[in-house]
Design an enzyme around this catalytic site. Structure first.
Site, PDB file in Angstrom:
ATOM      1  N   THR A 152      69.141  63.586  58.462  1.00 18.59           N
ATOM      2  CA  THR A 152      69.533  64.854  57.848  1.00 18.59           C
ATOM      3  C   THR A 152      70.933  64.661  57.248  1.00 18.59           C
ATOM      4  OG1 THR A 152      68.144  65.923  59.481  1.00 18.59           O
ATOM      5  CG2 THR A 152      69.631  67.350  58.276  1.00 18.59           C
ATOM      6  N   HIS A 153      71.037  63.685  56.381  1.00 17.10           N
ATOM      7  CA  HIS A 153      72.315  63.347  55.767  1.00 17.10           C
ATOM      8  C   HIS A 153      72.174  63.416  54.253  1.00 17.10           C
ATOM      9  CE1 HIS A 153      73.216  60.645  59.564  1.00 17.10           C
ATOM     10  NE2 HIS A 153      73.085  61.926  59.851  1.00 17.10           N
TER      11      HIS A 153
END
Lengths: 594, 229
Positions: free
Chosen positions: A520-521
């Site tokens: 989740t970057h």
């Protein structure tokens, strides 16, 4: 037209996660009346995340109960401009949060600082390797803010989290056992490093044998009773193995609810509204400033909240979406390569290596924590000579033990069938005999990876969906392959290892997919810089086009570094807040000349 | 003073009353589902599913998928949030995409399950096939690239495989993993997790598994499914 207009507030903050709550804390204490608008619900670490109910792999890790609802907001995705982007109909590759604390409640707690050279990426590579070194298709650029400028803010966030680790560079002095490549720290971590499981220890020994510099992963999984500078009490980690995708009811993983929200929620200058879905930022008649935001309240009533200052603190992707649907800044056009909003979207390049032990090793993988790892940084950033390699950037190699949750944690050696008796036996025999190595690689920005609005699909509020156009740049395919092969060498050097397998998600021929979880970057799209032609905000996080709009979070990253983003983005948040409090608010104006 | 009881609280009360009155393992009022209809499946679908999930996870020293309640799990999942399309964006249009773009069908998992089962059951009565022949049939199914009505065969297959895996290893509150079959098999101690003292000791863990509702709400036993073969 809004059905209702509220009295004006000093600051309206879009999003109640790490950056939004921190902005509210700092600005409320600086005398600003702050209203936080959070699209999700109220929840609390004590009442919402307590075990054993929280330790439900199906509900939280696979059915994404803490995450955002794609029925309300999602995006469309394609690998390149020749394709039609289609809706991401369920979550997969990345997991943005919703509700109080945002994604900050379900992170792993891997709390990093950028390398000094990461923040000056283009000029650093040009200085070291010559201006021809950077290929024309890359749009990497300097952040416009240096490591030395961010250091006090990175340090402060580590204190907010009670970070556990061991400094490798304390006031310019290198210390054995820490990361020798990191920028100079003014202080050590506030808490001692985590205890390591056998798999990580064996990885560290092998890395050392090969001449590398292993160190404990910096962790916001706290290792002893701790009080943060805001007065929050944190407790020692139980190594329960339910960290990423879960909230921590033990108060052992720093999250924005216990570390920040609880310390500001009763302040007279603080107000938060839940189930408040911001639809649009409104602009003044001359377009030079924002006048406030329009949102749907919990009863579905459209409300206008006027404000002197607007802070965008949504998740990286949704900050960019909100700018696009509000007409803030100029959208990026890949055809003409002009405009900035949506430009320089990048991600993270992930490869993995699995090592399997003989039966003298018992890993007990369920004794895990989100940031329980041993890391080598010898192949991250520009910590190694790139002159003959044909790529730039790198990644850390970590051996991690973060969970043994049995639906998802099923390591099996190469060649194992996907079901049946042989699969069943392999799952059973290898559960306790596995080391989990990740190559957490950087992601360069290019002309062709970007965000804009989709022409076809809409969200639950009738707005066009965000459209993501992304594939792995060739640079990162090569980088990932190179660093992964170094990880394979370390894995083969580990004691008691009988077999090794590896997978590079960015391997030649593998197109990026939104289906399997990666990280989740999501970063970029509203990047920071010193040139309005290539950045949405100036080096203080202030929009070039609308001086009373400040932007927070990973959308500011001009390209992604080889580290997890929460540390760097919170360093930036405190940097921006410092300039708002000490310079902007008493005299609102553009802080830099365009 | 009026008092409201949740269904769960009521079940727990019943459970404790039984504990007080009996020495054998207590079961709550809804424990025996054999006489109850399925939530979503038909009896024929359940039998067919039992046959295929037992190819995915056959019996050895540990139970097969259906013995561990995987069909009950799938039935429950299809009838509740996930099966009914929670967490799924279902706005049209629905053009065909690339594998990288993920799921693009205009149907919920439950609708897909029904469609796929109807097609495959109409084609092959797996329950009538000798057990020894089923694995080869499933292997063939996994390699097909045809459509099952409106559902690509591979999409249906992957869904079934992942539901089976979930059912074998999820917390027993979801009706699979009966008697902690999956957790005992790998040695996962469950939801009650405090390991600060033990990290890094390199010693086997012999802690019996405990689920979320362990000792509070007893698990329903899997329904008995008569299978051919």
């Amino acid at each position: 037209m809004s059905q209702r207009t509220l009295p004006k507030t000093d600051v309206v903050i879009v999003g109640g996660g790490w950056t939004g709550l921190t902005a509210a804390y700092e600005l409320a204490n600086a005398g600003q009346r702050c209203v936080v608008l959070e699209r999700g619900r109220h929840r609390h670490t004590a009442t919402s995340f307590a075990g054993p109910e929280e330790h439900d792999e199906l509900k939280y890790a696979l059915r994404y109960t803490h995450m955002q609802d794609v029925k309300k907001e999602t995006l469309t995705f394609r690998n390149n401009r020749d394709q039609q982007a289609l809706p991401m109909r369920r979550l997969g590759s990345f997991l943005p949060g919703s509700g109080l604390g945002g994604a900050g409640i379900h992170w792993n707690g891997q709390i990093w600082r950028p390398l000094p050279s990461d923040l000056e990426m283009r000029s650093h590579y040009e200085d070291r390797y010559g201006s021809q070194f950077i290929s024309d298709d890359l749009t990497i650029q300097d952040w416009g803010v240096t490591y030395d400028e961010l250091e006090p803010h990175l340090d402060f966030f580590e204190r907010i989290c009670g970070a556990a680790g061991y400094a490798g560079n304390l006031n310019g002095e290198t210390r054995a056992g820490g990361n020798p490549f990191e920028g100079s720290r003014t202080a050590d971590y506030p808490n001692p490093a985590m205890k390591q499981p056998i798999s990580n220890t064996l990885f560290g020994k092998a890395a050392e044998k090969l001449g590398y510099n292993p160190f404990p992963m910096p962790s916001a999984n706290v290792t002893q009773a701790y009080e943060n500078p805001y007065g929050a009490q944190l407790h020692p980690c139980t190594y329960c193995g339910f960290c990423e995708r879960f909230g921590c009811g033990y108060y052992a993983k720093a999250d924005p609810i216990i570390c920040v929200y609880d310390r500001i929620k009763d302040h007279e200058n603080f107000e938060i509204r839940f189930e408040a879905q911001v639809l649009q930022v409104e602009k003044s008649a001359d377009g030079k400033t924002a006048t406030g935001v329009t949102y749907l309240d919990e009863n579905g009533v459209e409300v206008f909240q006027p404000a002197d200052t607007v802070c965008l603190n949504a998740y990286a992707l949704w900050n960019v979406h909100l700018m696009l649907v509000s007409g803030l800044g100029t959208p990026y056009d890949p055809e003409t390569r002009t405009g900035t909003v949506g430009r320089n979207y990048s991600y993270q390049t992930i490869a993995a290596v699995d090592a399997f032990f003989d039966d003298s090793i018992t890993t007990n993988p369920f004794m895990g924590a989100g940031a329980l790892g041993v890391v080598v940084d010898d192949f991250n950033g520009d910590n190694f000579d790139h002159s003959e390699l044909g790529f730039l950037g790198g990644g850390y190699i970590a051996c991690k033990q973060y969970h043994g949750r049995p639906i998802s944690y099923q390591p099996v050696p190469e060649g194992t069938p996907r079901w049946g008796a042989e699969w069943k036996r392999a799952v059973r025999e290898n559960y306790n005999r596995h080391a989990d190595l990740v190559i957490h690689g950087s992601s360069v920005s290019t002309h062709e990876n970007y965000l804009d609005l989709d022409p076809t699909w809409t969200d639950a509020y009738g707005r066009p969906l965000l459209r993501m156009t992304f594939n792995f740049p060739d640079n990162d395919r090569k980088m990932s392959d190179y660093v992964m092969n170094r990880a394979v060498e370390i894995a083969r050097e580990m004691d008691n290892v009988t077999s090794v397998k590896s997978v590079n998600l960015a391997a030649e021929g593998n197109d990026y997919s939104v289906v399997p979880y990666q990280t989740t970057h999501n970063v970029g799209g509203a990047v920071i810089g010193t040139d309005p032609a290539t950045s949405v905000v100036n080096r203080y996080g202030q929009m070039w086009d609308h001086h009373n709009v400040f932007v927070f979070g990973a959308c500011l990253f001009p390209q992604n570094l080889g580290y997890n983003p929460t540390g760097p983005l919170m360093g930036l948040a405190y940097w921006t807040l410092d300039h708002m409090k000490n310079d902007y608010l008493s005299n609102p104006r553009p802080l830099m000349d365009a | 003073m009026s008092q409201l009881f949740s269904r769960r609280a009521v079940l727990m009360q019943i459970g404790s009353a039984v504990i007080a009155g009996a020495s054998s393992v207590p079961r709550h009022a809804f424990a025996d589902l054999d006489s109850q209809p399925w939530f979503f499946l038909t009896d024929d679908e359940a039998r067919w599913l039992a046959a295929i999930v037992d190819v995915f996870i056959p019996q050895d020293e540990f139970p097969s998928a259906s013995q561990a309640g995987v069909v009950d799990f799938i039935d429950f999942q299809m009838a509740t949030g996930y099966g009914q399309g929670e967490g799924l964006y279902l706005k049209g249009p629905f053009p065909e995409g690339t594998p990288q773009q993920g799921y693009q069908l205009p149907m919920t998992p439950a609708e897909m399950m029904r469609a796929g089962l109807t097609e495959l059951r109409g084609e092959t009565d797996l329950t009538a096939m000798p057990t020894a022949d089923r694995a080869a049939w499933v292997d063939d199914l996994s390699n097909r690239d045809n459509m099952l009505g409106d559902v690509p065969s591979s999409t249906f297959f992957e869904e079934l495989l992942s539901l089976t895996n979930e059912g074998y290893f999820a917390d027993p509150i979801y009706r699979g993993n009966a008697d902690y079959a999956g957790w005992r098999m790998v040695g996962f101690p469950g939801a009650h997790a405090y390991y600060t003292e033990r990290v890094g000791d390199n010693k086997p863990t012999n802690q019996p598994p405990m689920g979320i509702a362990h000792g509070q709400l007893n698990q329903v036993s899997p329904r008995k499914i008569e299978q051919g073969g």
